[in-house]
Design a protein around this motif. Structure first.
Motif, PDB file in Angstrom:
ATOM      1  N   ILE A  76       0.836  -1.202   0.000  1.00 34.06           N
ATOM      2  CA  ILE A  76       0.000   0.000   0.000  1.00 34.06           C
ATOM      3  C   ILE A  76       0.872   1.254   0.000  1.00 34.06           C
ATOM      4  O   ILE A  76       0.579   2.230  -0.699  1.00 34.06           O
ATOM      5  N   LYS A  77       1.958   1.234   0.752  1.00 37.29           N
ATOM      6  CA  LYS A  77       2.865   2.387   0.782  1.00 37.29           C
ATOM      7  C   LYS A  77       3.440   2.653  -0.603  1.00 37.29           C
ATOM      8  O   LYS A  77       3.476   3.804  -1.060  1.00 37.29           O
ATOM      9  N   GLU A 109      -9.282   7.093  -7.701  1.00 35.47           N
ATOM     10  CA  GLU A 109     -10.193   5.952  -7.752  1.00 35.47           C
ATOM     11  C   GLU A 109      -9.437   4.662  -8.042  1.00 35.47           C
ATOM     12  O   GLU A 109      -9.693   3.621  -7.431  1.00 35.47           O
ATOM     13  N   SER A 110      -8.501   4.731  -8.972  1.00 37.41           N
ATOM     14  CA  SER A 110      -7.679   3.566  -9.293  1.00 37.41           C
ATOM     15  C   SER A 110      -6.871   3.125  -8.076  1.00 37.41           C
ATOM     16  O   SER A 110      -6.762   1.925  -7.786  1.00 37.41           O
ATOM     17  N   THR A 111      -6.321   4.087  -7.361  1.00 39.83           N
ATOM     18  CA  THR A 111      -5.544   3.778  -6.157  1.00 39.83           C
ATOM     19  C   THR A 111      -6.419   3.146  -5.089  1.00 39.83           C
ATOM     20  O   THR A 111      -6.004   2.173  -4.443  1.00 39.83           O
ATOM     21  N   ASP A 112      -7.623   3.656  -4.915  1.00 36.58           N
ATOM     22  CA  ASP A 112      -8.541   3.077  -3.926  1.00 36.58           C
ATOM     23  C   ASP A 112      -8.851   1.618  -4.253  1.00 36.58           C
ATOM     24  O   ASP A 112      -8.883   0.765  -3.362  1.00 36.58           O
ATOM     25  N   LYS A 113      -9.056   1.347  -5.531  1.00 34.24           N
ATOM     26  CA  LYS A 113      -9.329  -0.039  -5.934  1.00 34.24           C
ATOM     27  C   LYS A 113      -8.119  -0.930  -5.674  1.00 34.24           C
ATOM     28  O   LYS A 113      -8.264  -2.057  -5.198  1.00 34.24           O
ATOM     29  N   THR A 114      -6.933  -0.426  -5.979  1.00 31.85           N
ATOM     30  CA  THR A 114      -5.721  -1.204  -5.761  1.00 31.85           C
ATOM     31  C   THR A 114      -5.494  -1.458  -4.273  1.00 31.85           C
ATOM     32  O   THR A 114      -5.168  -2.579  -3.869  1.00 31.85           O
ATOM     33  N   ALA A 116      -7.769  -1.490  -1.948  1.00 31.59           N
ATOM     34  CA  ALA A 116      -8.810  -2.424  -1.498  1.00 31.59           C
ATOM     35  C   ALA A 116      -8.462  -3.856  -1.879  1.00 31.59           C
ATOM     36  O   ALA A 116      -8.815  -4.797  -1.149  1.00 31.59           O
ATOM     37  N   SER A 117      -7.763  -4.031  -2.979  1.00 32.10           N
ATOM     38  CA  SER A 117      -7.408  -5.400  -3.393  1.00 32.10           C
ATOM     39  C   SER A 117      -6.404  -6.039  -2.429  1.00 32.10           C
ATOM     40  O   SER A 117      -6.310  -7.263  -2.366  1.00 32.10           O
TER      41      SER A 117
END
Length: 156
Positions: A76-77, A109-114, A116-117
Protein backbone atom coordinates in the motif's frame (compact mmCIF):
# COMPACT_ATOMS: atom_id res chain seq x y z
CA UNK A 1 25.02 83.09 -14.85
CA UNK A 2 27.50 81.06 -12.82
CA UNK A 3 25.21 81.34 -9.83
CA UNK A 4 22.30 79.87 -11.80
CA UNK A 5 24.47 77.00 -13.03
CA UNK A 6 25.64 76.27 -9.49
CA UNK A 7 22.08 76.36 -8.13
CA UNK A 8 20.82 74.16 -10.94
CA UNK A 9 23.67 71.66 -10.45
CA UNK A 10 23.09 71.63 -6.67
CA UNK A 11 19.36 71.07 -7.14
CA UNK A 12 20.10 68.25 -9.57
CA UNK A 13 22.42 66.50 -7.08
CA UNK A 14 19.97 67.01 -4.23
CA UNK A 15 17.06 65.47 -6.15
CA UNK A 16 19.22 62.48 -7.12
CA UNK A 17 20.11 61.70 -3.52
CA UNK A 18 16.51 62.07 -2.37
CA UNK A 19 15.22 59.64 -4.98
CA UNK A 20 17.94 57.13 -4.10
CA UNK A 21 16.89 57.25 -0.45
CA UNK A 22 13.31 56.34 -1.33
CA UNK A 23 14.16 53.15 -3.15
CA UNK A 24 14.82 54.34 -6.66
CA UNK A 25 18.52 53.58 -6.34
CA UNK A 26 18.19 49.95 -5.23
CA UNK A 27 18.23 50.72 -1.51
CA UNK A 28 15.06 50.35 0.54
CA UNK A 29 13.96 50.30 4.15
CA UNK A 30 15.95 53.22 5.56
CA UNK A 31 19.20 52.48 3.79
CA UNK A 32 19.13 48.69 4.17
CA UNK A 33 19.81 46.98 0.82
CA UNK A 34 16.93 44.88 -0.48
CA UNK A 35 18.43 41.41 -0.79
CA UNK A 36 15.21 39.43 -0.55
CA UNK A 37 15.04 36.59 -2.98
CA UNK A 38 11.96 35.07 -4.48
CA UNK A 39 11.00 31.74 -2.93
CA UNK A 40 13.06 29.04 -4.56
CA UNK A 41 11.59 25.92 -6.05
CA UNK A 42 12.16 22.82 -3.92
CA UNK A 43 14.77 20.44 -5.25
CA UNK A 44 13.91 16.92 -6.34
CA UNK A 45 15.40 15.59 -3.12
CA UNK A 46 13.27 17.95 -1.00
CA UNK A 47 10.14 16.95 -2.93
CA UNK A 48 10.90 13.27 -2.35
CA UNK A 49 11.47 13.89 1.36
CA UNK A 50 8.17 15.77 1.71
CA UNK A 51 6.36 13.05 -0.23
CA UNK A 52 7.90 10.36 2.00
CA UNK A 53 6.88 12.25 5.16
CA UNK A 54 3.26 12.65 3.99
CA UNK A 55 3.09 9.02 2.96
CA UNK A 56 4.54 7.87 6.26
CA UNK A 57 1.97 9.90 8.22
CA UNK A 58 -0.86 8.49 6.12
CA UNK A 59 0.50 4.97 6.49
CA UNK A 60 0.63 5.35 10.27
CA UNK A 61 -3.08 6.21 10.26
CA UNK A 62 -3.91 3.31 7.95
CA UNK A 63 -1.79 0.89 9.93
CA UNK A 64 -3.41 1.95 13.22
CA UNK A 65 -6.94 1.75 11.86
CA UNK A 66 -6.66 -1.29 9.59
CA UNK A 67 -3.98 -3.27 11.46
CA UNK A 68 -2.03 -4.07 8.31
CA UNK A 69 0.50 -6.88 8.10
CA UNK A 70 3.99 -6.16 6.70
CA UNK A 71 3.19 -7.21 3.15
CA UNK A 72 0.05 -5.06 3.05
CA UNK A 73 1.93 -2.13 4.57
CA UNK A 74 4.71 -2.24 1.98
CA UNK A 75 2.39 -2.79 -0.99
CA UNK A 76 0.00 0.00 0.00
CA UNK A 77 2.86 2.39 0.78
CA UNK A 78 4.40 1.78 -2.66
CA UNK A 79 1.02 2.33 -4.29
CA UNK A 80 0.52 5.62 -2.44
CA UNK A 81 4.01 6.82 -3.40
CA UNK A 82 3.33 5.94 -7.04
CA UNK A 83 0.01 7.78 -6.88
CA UNK A 84 1.59 10.85 -5.33
CA UNK A 85 4.16 11.01 -8.13
CA UNK A 86 1.44 10.63 -10.76
CA UNK A 87 -0.63 13.40 -9.23
CA UNK A 88 2.40 15.71 -9.11
CA UNK A 89 3.00 15.06 -12.81
CA UNK A 90 -0.63 15.83 -13.64
CA UNK A 91 -0.61 19.02 -11.57
CA UNK A 92 2.50 20.30 -13.37
CA UNK A 93 1.04 19.56 -16.79
CA UNK A 94 -0.46 22.14 -19.14
CA UNK A 95 -4.00 20.78 -18.92
CA UNK A 96 -6.93 22.92 -17.87
CA UNK A 97 -7.99 22.84 -14.22
CA UNK A 98 -11.03 20.73 -15.07
CA UNK A 99 -8.93 18.16 -16.93
CA UNK A 100 -6.45 18.06 -14.07
CA UNK A 101 -9.25 17.50 -11.57
CA UNK A 102 -10.69 14.68 -13.68
CA UNK A 103 -7.31 12.99 -14.04
CA UNK A 104 -6.53 13.28 -10.34
CA UNK A 105 -9.95 11.85 -9.50
CA UNK A 106 -9.33 8.91 -11.86
CA UNK A 107 -5.91 8.28 -10.30
CA UNK A 108 -7.40 8.35 -6.80
CA UNK A 109 -10.19 5.95 -7.75
CA UNK A 110 -7.68 3.57 -9.29
CA UNK A 111 -5.54 3.78 -6.16
CA UNK A 112 -8.54 3.08 -3.93
CA UNK A 113 -9.33 -0.04 -5.93
CA UNK A 114 -5.72 -1.20 -5.76
CA UNK A 115 -5.52 -0.59 -2.01
CA UNK A 116 -8.81 -2.42 -1.50
CA UNK A 117 -7.41 -5.40 -3.39
CA UNK A 118 -4.70 -5.77 -0.71
CA UNK A 119 -7.22 -5.72 2.16
CA UNK A 120 -9.35 -8.47 3.65
CA UNK A 121 -13.12 -8.06 4.07
CA UNK A 122 -13.01 -6.50 7.54
CA UNK A 123 -10.23 -4.13 6.52
CA UNK A 124 -12.17 -3.08 3.42
CA UNK A 125 -15.15 -2.09 5.56
CA UNK A 126 -12.89 -0.08 7.87
CA UNK A 127 -11.11 1.51 4.90
CA UNK A 128 -14.44 2.64 3.40
CA UNK A 129 -15.40 4.06 6.79
CA UNK A 130 -12.12 6.01 6.94
CA UNK A 131 -12.72 7.44 3.48
CA UNK A 132 -16.30 8.44 4.29
CA UNK A 133 -15.18 10.11 7.55
CA UNK A 134 -12.60 12.10 5.56
CA UNK A 135 -15.16 13.60 3.15
CA UNK A 136 -17.22 15.50 5.75
CA UNK A 137 -14.02 17.04 7.14
CA UNK A 138 -13.14 18.40 3.69
CA UNK A 139 -16.66 19.78 3.29
CA UNK A 140 -16.46 21.42 6.72
CA UNK A 141 -13.19 23.10 5.75
CA UNK A 142 -14.76 24.40 2.54
CA UNK A 143 -17.71 25.81 4.48
CA UNK A 144 -15.40 27.51 6.96
CA UNK A 145 -13.40 29.10 4.16
CA UNK A 146 -16.58 30.33 2.50
CA UNK A 147 -17.85 31.76 5.79
CA UNK A 148 -14.54 33.50 6.43
CA UNK A 149 -14.49 35.03 2.96
CA UNK A 150 -18.10 36.28 3.17
CA UNK A 151 -17.44 38.93 5.88
CA UNK A 152 -14.42 40.12 3.91
CA UNK A 153 -16.57 40.43 0.79
CA UNK A 154 -19.26 42.31 2.71
CA UNK A 155 -16.69 44.73 4.14
CA UNK A 156 -15.51 45.62 0.64
Amino acid sequence: MKLIKILFFGLFLFSGTVSAQYGYGGVRNNGIPNNQQTPKEPTAKEIEEMRAERTEKYMQVLNAELKLDELQYIAIKNEILKTSKSIDIVMKSDYSDEEKANQVKAIQESTDKTIASYLNAAQKIQYEKLKSDKKPKKEDKKKKKEQESEPANKAN
